[in-house]
Scaffold this motif. Structure first.
Motif, PDB file in Angstrom:
ATOM      1  N   HIS A 103      -4.679  -0.558  -7.758  1.00 37.05           N
ATOM      2  CA  HIS A 103      -4.754  -1.993  -7.459  1.00 37.05           C
ATOM      3  C   HIS A 103      -6.193  -2.370  -7.106  1.00 37.05           C
ATOM      4  O   HIS A 103      -6.892  -1.619  -6.430  1.00 37.05           O
ATOM      5  CB  HIS A 103      -3.859  -2.348  -6.261  1.00 37.05           C
ATOM      6  CG  HIS A 103      -2.427  -1.935  -6.441  1.00 37.05           C
ATOM      7  ND1 HIS A 103      -1.482  -2.736  -7.056  1.00 37.05           N
ATOM      8  CD2 HIS A 103      -1.779  -0.789  -6.089  1.00 37.05           C
ATOM      9  CE1 HIS A 103      -0.314  -2.104  -7.062  1.00 37.05           C
ATOM     10  NE2 HIS A 103      -0.472  -0.920  -6.473  1.00 37.05           N
TER      11      HIS A 103
ATOM     12  N   ILE B 252      -8.071  -5.576  -5.283  1.00 41.02           N
ATOM     13  CA  ILE B 252      -7.712  -6.764  -4.506  1.00 41.02           C
ATOM     14  C   ILE B 252      -8.909  -7.236  -3.699  1.00 41.02           C
ATOM     15  O   ILE B 252      -9.851  -6.484  -3.437  1.00 41.02           O
ATOM     16  CB  ILE B 252      -6.535  -6.448  -3.537  1.00 41.02           C
ATOM     17  CG1 ILE B 252      -6.758  -5.080  -2.891  1.00 41.02           C
ATOM     18  CG2 ILE B 252      -5.213  -6.530  -4.220  1.00 41.02           C
ATOM     19  CD1 ILE B 252      -5.680  -4.675  -1.937  1.00 41.02           C
TER      20      ILE B 252
ATOM     21  N   GLY C 288     -10.087  -9.872  -0.204  1.00 45.25           N
ATOM     22  CA  GLY C 288      -9.603 -10.495   1.017  1.00 45.25           C
ATOM     23  C   GLY C 288     -10.756 -11.145   1.752  1.00 45.25           C
ATOM     24  O   GLY C 288     -11.928 -10.937   1.436  1.00 45.25           O
TER      25      GLY C 288
ATOM     26  N   ASP D 136      -6.705  -8.346   5.579  1.00 46.66           N
ATOM     27  CA  ASP D 136      -6.172  -9.411   4.721  1.00 46.66           C
ATOM     28  C   ASP D 136      -5.917  -8.888   3.310  1.00 46.66           C
ATOM     29  O   ASP D 136      -4.857  -9.147   2.712  1.00 46.66           O
ATOM     30  CB  ASP D 136      -7.167 -10.575   4.686  1.00 46.66           C
ATOM     31  CG  ASP D 136      -6.715 -11.703   3.772  1.00 46.66           C
ATOM     32  OD1 ASP D 136      -5.608 -12.234   3.980  1.00 46.66           O
ATOM     33  OD2 ASP D 136      -7.474 -12.040   2.842  1.00 46.66           O
ATOM     34  N   ALA D 137      -6.878  -8.121   2.784  1.00 50.57           N
ATOM     35  CA  ALA D 137      -6.744  -7.627   1.410  1.00 50.57           C
ATOM     36  C   ALA D 137      -5.642  -6.585   1.294  1.00 50.57           C
ATOM     37  O   ALA D 137      -4.791  -6.652   0.384  1.00 50.57           O
ATOM     38  CB  ALA D 137      -8.082  -7.037   0.949  1.00 50.57           C
TER      39      ALA D 137
ATOM     40  N   SER E 100      -3.111  -6.037   3.149  1.00 52.72           N
ATOM     41  CA  SER E 100      -1.764  -6.567   3.427  1.00 52.72           C
ATOM     42  C   SER E 100      -1.156  -7.215   2.193  1.00 52.72           C
ATOM     43  O   SER E 100       0.061  -7.184   1.990  1.00 52.72           O
ATOM     44  CB  SER E 100      -1.831  -7.579   4.582  1.00 52.72           C
ATOM     45  OG  SER E 100      -2.228  -6.938   5.775  1.00 52.72           O
ATOM     46  N   LYS E 101      -2.004  -7.792   1.347  1.00 53.57           N
ATOM     47  CA  LYS E 101      -1.512  -8.447   0.141  1.00 53.57           C
ATOM     48  C   LYS E 101      -0.801  -7.465  -0.780  1.00 53.57           C
ATOM     49  O   LYS E 101       0.230  -7.775  -1.380  1.00 53.57           O
ATOM     50  CB  LYS E 101      -2.674  -9.107  -0.614  1.00 53.57           C
ATOM     51  CG  LYS E 101      -3.295 -10.292   0.086  1.00 53.57           C
ATOM     52  CD  LYS E 101      -4.504 -10.816  -0.694  1.00 53.57           C
ATOM     53  CE  LYS E 101      -5.161 -11.977   0.015  1.00 53.57           C
ATOM     54  NZ  LYS E 101      -6.398 -12.422  -0.692  1.00 53.57           N
ATOM     55  N   VAL E 102      -1.343  -6.258  -0.909  1.00 54.15           N
ATOM     56  CA  VAL E 102      -0.754  -5.310  -1.842  1.00 54.15           C
ATOM     57  C   VAL E 102       0.361  -4.483  -1.199  1.00 54.15           C
ATOM     58  O   VAL E 102       1.314  -4.074  -1.878  1.00 54.15           O
ATOM     59  CB  VAL E 102      -1.851  -4.391  -2.426  1.00 54.15           C
ATOM     60  CG1 VAL E 102      -2.376  -3.405  -1.389  1.00 54.15           C
ATOM     61  CG2 VAL E 102      -1.353  -3.647  -3.656  1.00 54.15           C
TER      62      VAL E 102
ATOM     63  N   ARG F 272       4.118  -5.408  -1.577  1.00 53.35           N
ATOM     64  CA  ARG F 272       4.855  -5.035  -2.781  1.00 53.35           C
ATOM     65  C   ARG F 272       5.642  -3.744  -2.581  1.00 53.35           C
ATOM     66  O   ARG F 272       6.506  -3.407  -3.376  1.00 53.35           O
ATOM     67  CB  ARG F 272       3.904  -4.871  -3.960  1.00 53.35           C
ATOM     68  CG  ARG F 272       3.040  -6.095  -4.240  1.00 53.35           C
ATOM     69  CD  ARG F 272       2.028  -5.818  -5.349  1.00 53.35           C
ATOM     70  NE  ARG F 272       0.988  -6.830  -5.409  1.00 53.35           N
ATOM     71  CZ  ARG F 272      -0.045  -6.794  -6.225  1.00 53.35           C
ATOM     72  NH1 ARG F 272      -0.157  -5.770  -7.079  1.00 53.35           N
ATOM     73  NH2 ARG F 272      -0.954  -7.758  -6.212  1.00 53.35           N
TER      74      ARG F 272
ATOM     75  N   SER G 181       4.593  -3.556   5.962  1.00 52.85           N
ATOM     76  CA  SER G 181       3.599  -4.421   6.611  1.00 52.85           C
ATOM     77  C   SER G 181       2.989  -3.679   7.791  1.00 52.85           C
ATOM     78  O   SER G 181       3.672  -2.895   8.467  1.00 52.85           O
ATOM     79  CB  SER G 181       4.248  -5.734   7.085  1.00 52.85           C
ATOM     80  OG  SER G 181       5.276  -5.460   8.019  1.00 52.85           O
TER      81      SER G 181
END
Length: 522
Positions: free
Chosen positions: A427, A429, A431, A442-443, A445-447, A450, A454
């Motif tokens: 990935h 990403i 953030g 932030d970055a 946590s986005k991936v 999925r 968390s």
């Protein structure tokens, strides 16, 4: 030492060391000591290092110089060092002598011309005229009760170009009340062979006189030239702390003292245990940093880097010499880096009084080599951080950080760009956040969402560097996470504190993803 094969002048004898850091050393570009700095250095040289004589200034330079010399002379008189403090004076009949007397001084080092070329072109005088002027100043200084030494400026070139001139001025002055005739290699042009031949001639031609050698280091031959001059029969050598001096500087006092003692068995007064401390003092006051590999006083000269050397020392002191650190109130160290071996690590563990199993030593050594490959400096103080990080690490590789770039600025939002491998999926990403670590959270946590995961809330965040740490020290970040039923701590180690925090976070993610897999498998 087999002294029978040496010339009589090379047999062990007392050699005086005169330090001219406070006079010639101030001719170093950009160096100017304050009066109080001069006083501090003078006290250290005479009281602790125990040099035989110090040259502290040139007469008539400035009011600040006069203040410094007066303070030094007042202290020296109280401590019994008054006749060991010397001031450079000029052939000006009364002016330099009166200036020195006004400071309470007792010794003048009179600067005469040691080359016919200097005498003719700089002064516009003949040998006879200059000799008469020199004698006039000597006689006045003697009448006023000063002790007198004489420099023959540019003597090395003067002797080479026209030795008859040198003999002429010496013949005129040899019966005057001069204690030391000081022969400078003013431009540092001599080789050891030239030094030996010329000083042998001078000592044999004037056997009842005392000669000093004042070397400069323009060809890097100052210490070798000192050895040649001592073999030829000189009674004193001039040096500076840390090679301070004009152009390439003067002979290093530390090098000269140790070489005369170890290689020539000469009797010198220096207390070696203070060499490094006074070197550091002069370094701080002068603003001129010494090289890490400077003999005796450099930061790295008693550090073994190669693992094979540490192994040899461990098994039998195979890489130790008479030039040991203990002589100079120092300790031997074994560097940690990509060239480290098991013996290097063991030496550092012994210093820390730590004991690790063979398996754990292998893990720690692998991490040290990895850090060393990235050109990071690792110290003994960094080692506990590395050990703690390695020993608590598990080989879980559910998430791997493959690349990370962080951009931060004053009054600007920080951004991060990541490339990660999660369970074989790659990935990329980005953030943003209020700081580099916040942008990383932030970055990532986005991936992670999925994968039904968390990050827990931060309960505490601590950054540490080793005690006495330096700007490039490893940083340890310990993060306490609120995992609901318990608090968990993870640790990351890196020279950059943000990346240390990122590694601590990656460690927690790996632990919790592993636990999630175990729960599913049940």
């Amino acid at each position: 030492m087999n002294t029978q094969s040496l010339p009589a002048t090379s047999l062990p004898r007392k050699i005086e060391l005169m330090d001219t850091t406070l006079r010639d050393g101030e001719q170093t570009q950009g160096v100017s000591f304050t009066p109080m700095e001069k006083v501090s250095i003078a006290k250290a040289l005479l009281q602790f290092l125990r040099v035989d004589r110090i040259e502290v200034a040139s007469a008539r330079v400035s009011e600040g110089e006069k203040e410094a010399v007066t303070c030094i002379n007042e202290w020296a008189k109280q401590e019994g060092f008054a006749d060991r403090v010397e001031v450079l004076g000029f052939v000006d009949h009364t002016s330099s002598v009166d200036w020195i007397l006004s400071t309470g001084g007792q010794v003048i080092n009179l600067l005469a011309k040691g080359s016919e070329k200097h005498c003719r072109e700089q002064l516009g005088k003949t040998l006879e005229q200059h000799s008469a002027d020199v004698l006039k100043t000597i006689n006045y200084a003697h009448q006023q009760g000063l002790k007198i030494n004489v420099y023959l400026e540019d003597w090395s070139n003067g002797y080479k170009d026209n030795p008859a001139y040198v003999y002429g001025i010496m013949d005129t002055l040899q019966h005057s009340p001069v204690r030391h005739f000081m022969l400078p290699d003013t431009l540092g042009v001599m080789s050891p062979e030239e030094v030996y031949a010329s000083f042998t001639d001078m000592c044999q031609r004037y056997p009842d006189l005392s000669f000093d050698f004042h070397p400069h280091n323009d060809y890097g031959l100052a210490t070798a030239n000192v050895m040649a001059a001592v073999r030829a029969g000189v009674s004193a050598v001039h040096c500076t702390i840390n090679c301070l001096g004009e152009r390439a500087g003067n002979a290093s006092l530390a090098e000269v003292a140790v070489v005369l003692r170890d290689k020539m068995a000469m009797d010198i007064s220096i207390d070696e245990s203070h060499l490094v401390r006074i070197s550091n003092l002069v370094e701080n006051f002068s603003g001129k940093r010494i090289a890490d590999n400077a003999p005796i006083v450099g930061a790295d000269v008693f550090t073994q880097t190669a693992g094979i050397h540490a192994d040899g020392d461990q098994k039998g002191g195979l890489y130790k010499t008479r030039l040991g650190p203990e002589r100079f109130s120092r300790t031997r160290s074994y560097a940690l880096g990509k060239m480290s071996g098991k013996a290097s690590l063991k030496k550092n563990l012994e210093l820390l009084e730590l004991d690790l199993s063979e398996e754990d030593q292998k893990k720690v050594l692998a991490r040290i080599v990895s850090i060393g490959d990235s050109k990071q400096t690792i110290t003994t103080d960094d080692l506990p951080f590395i050990i703690a990080d390695v020993l608590e690490s598990k080989n879980y590789q559910h998430i791997k950080l493959q690349a990370c770039s962080i951009n931060s600025g004053l009054d600007l939002e920080s951004t991060v760009s990541l490339r990660v491998d999660i369970k074989g999926d790659k990935h990329q990403i980005t953030g943003a956040g209020s700081g580099g670590f916040d942008a990383f959270i932030d970055a990532i946590s986005k991936v992670l969402g999925r994968y039904d995961y968390s990050l827990p809330r931060l309960a505490d965040y601590e950054i540490r560097i080793p005690k006495g740490g330096h700007a490039s020290a490893l940083t340890e970040c310990v993060i306490t996470w609120d995992c609901g039923s318990e608090l968990r701590k993870t640790r990351g180690v890196h020279v950059n504190q943000v990346f240390a925090a990122i590694f601590a976070t990656i460690k927690l993610i790996n632990l919790q993803l592993h636990e999630m897999e175990l729960t599913v498998s049940k």
